[in-house]
Design a protein around this motif. Structure first.
Motif, PDB file in Angstrom:
ATOM      1  N   ARG A 190       0.682  -1.471  -0.170  1.00 10.98           N
ATOM      2  CA  ARG A 190       0.099   0.007  -0.100  1.00 10.98           C
ATOM      3  C   ARG A 190       0.904   1.083  -0.075  1.00 10.98           C
ATOM      4  N   ALA A 191       1.847   1.306   0.843  1.00 11.63           N
ATOM      5  CA  ALA A 191       2.874   2.400   0.893  1.00 11.63           C
ATOM      6  C   ALA A 191       3.430   2.567  -0.461  1.00 11.63           C
ATOM      7  N   MET A 192       4.100   1.548  -1.373  1.00 10.35           N
ATOM      8  CA  MET A 192       4.593   1.643  -2.488  1.00 10.35           C
ATOM      9  C   MET A 192       3.656   2.020  -3.538  1.00 10.35           C
ATOM     10  N   GLU A 193       2.471   1.685  -3.363  1.00 11.88           N
ATOM     11  CA  GLU A 193       1.525   1.999  -4.611  1.00 11.88           C
ATOM     12  C   GLU A 193       1.403   3.537  -4.467  1.00 11.88           C
ATOM     13  N   LYS A 194       1.357   4.194  -3.224  1.00  8.91           N
ATOM     14  CA  LYS A 194       1.131   5.522  -2.993  1.00  8.91           C
ATOM     15  C   LYS A 194       2.251   6.278  -3.344  1.00  8.91           C
ATOM     16  N   THR A 195       3.398   5.621  -3.112  1.00  5.76           N
ATOM     17  CA  THR A 195       4.505   6.393  -3.266  1.00  5.76           C
ATOM     18  C   THR A 195       4.798   6.507  -4.970  1.00  5.76           C
ATOM     19  N   ALA A 196       4.495   5.356  -5.558  1.00  8.96           N
ATOM     20  CA  ALA A 196       4.757   5.158  -6.942  1.00  8.96           C
ATOM     21  C   ALA A 196       3.986   6.118  -7.807  1.00  8.96           C
ATOM     22  N   GLU A 235       3.214   9.157  -6.628  1.00 11.52           N
ATOM     23  CA  GLU A 235       3.655  10.389  -6.795  1.00 11.52           C
ATOM     24  C   GLU A 235       5.032  10.537  -7.324  1.00 11.52           C
ATOM     25  N   PHE A 236       5.755   9.727  -7.489  1.00  9.42           N
ATOM     26  CA  PHE A 236       6.975   9.440  -7.731  1.00  9.42           C
ATOM     27  C   PHE A 236       7.557   8.402  -8.941  1.00  9.42           C
ATOM     28  N   SER A 237       8.477   8.531  -9.547  1.00  9.40           N
ATOM     29  CA  SER A 237       8.934   7.687 -10.581  1.00  9.40           C
ATOM     30  C   SER A 237       8.916   6.238  -9.717  1.00  9.40           C
ATOM     31  N   PRO A 238       8.762   5.171 -10.265  1.00 11.79           N
ATOM     32  CA  PRO A 238       8.787   3.833  -9.699  1.00 11.79           C
ATOM     33  C   PRO A 238      10.229   3.611  -9.500  1.00 11.79           C
ATOM     34  N   GLY A 239      11.174   4.183 -10.138  1.00 16.99           N
ATOM     35  CA  GLY A 239      12.710   4.079 -10.103  1.00 16.99           C
ATOM     36  C   GLY A 239      13.452   4.486  -8.840  1.00 16.99           C
ATOM     37  N   PHE A 240      12.235   5.218  -7.787  1.00 17.72           N
ATOM     38  CA  PHE A 240      12.901   6.078  -6.847  1.00 17.72           C
ATOM     39  C   PHE A 240      13.729   4.950  -5.865  1.00 17.72           C
ATOM     40  N   ALA A 241      13.067   3.751  -5.736  1.00 24.09           N
ATOM     41  CA  ALA A 241      13.914   2.629  -4.845  1.00 24.09           C
ATOM     42  C   ALA A 241      15.227   2.350  -5.349  1.00 24.09           C
TER      43      ALA A 241
END
Length: 152
Positions: free
Chosen positions: A113-119, A121-127
């Motif tokens: 759920r946290a990754m879905e929200k973050t992705a 807002e930002f590029s999925p490449g942030f990780a």
């Protein structure tokens, strides 16, 4: 040198916050933080040595040794002969896989759920960017302290 100070500070605070959340989650589901880390590490289906887990997860060897012993007693892990006589491989038992699956299901749900929200807002490449920063930070620390003989 000061140009990145605030960004690194924010990143360090975020990492500490993330670690704190995992600590709270472990406590809420009735686990020690390092037991959660061991189950998480072994949930990839592979056997790992204590050294591999210590290096990858930055957990002291004595701590991992204690957690592994507790998990052996609980029937969650077994030790198998490895390539080197002194180094045993740690693997989840079937009961350990079932237990880890139940425990980690909760953790993975929170993470997803946290990754879905973050992705969103930002590029999925942030990780990958954080992972790369971590690698560069480790290499810089090793190089810095090797030059001054303080790292090891």
């Amino acid at each position: 040198m000061e140009q990145y100070r605030e960004d690194v500070r924010r990143l360090m605070l975020a990492v500490n916050h993330i670690e704190g959340v995992y600590g709270l989650v472990a406590k809420r589901i009735g686990l020690k933080e390092n037991t959660l880390s061991l189950l998480y590490a072994l949930d990839d289906g592979e056997a790992h040595t204590q050294t591999q887990i210590c290096e990858a997860w930055l957990i002291p060897k004595t701590t991992i040794n204690t957690v592994v012993k507790e998990c052996i007693e609980a029937g969650y892990v077994t030790l198998e002969a490895g390539e080197h006589l002194r180094e045993k491989l740690i693997r989840l038992t079937q009961g350990g896989r079932d237990y880890a699956r139940g425990v980690l299901k909760q953790v993975y749900a929170i993470e997803n759920r946290a990754m879905e929200k973050t992705a969103k807002e930002f590029s999925p490449g942030f990780a990958m960017a954080i992972e790369k920063f971590s690698e560069h930070l480790r290499l810089e620390a090793e190089g810095y302290f090797k030059e001054s003989n303080e790292y090891e």
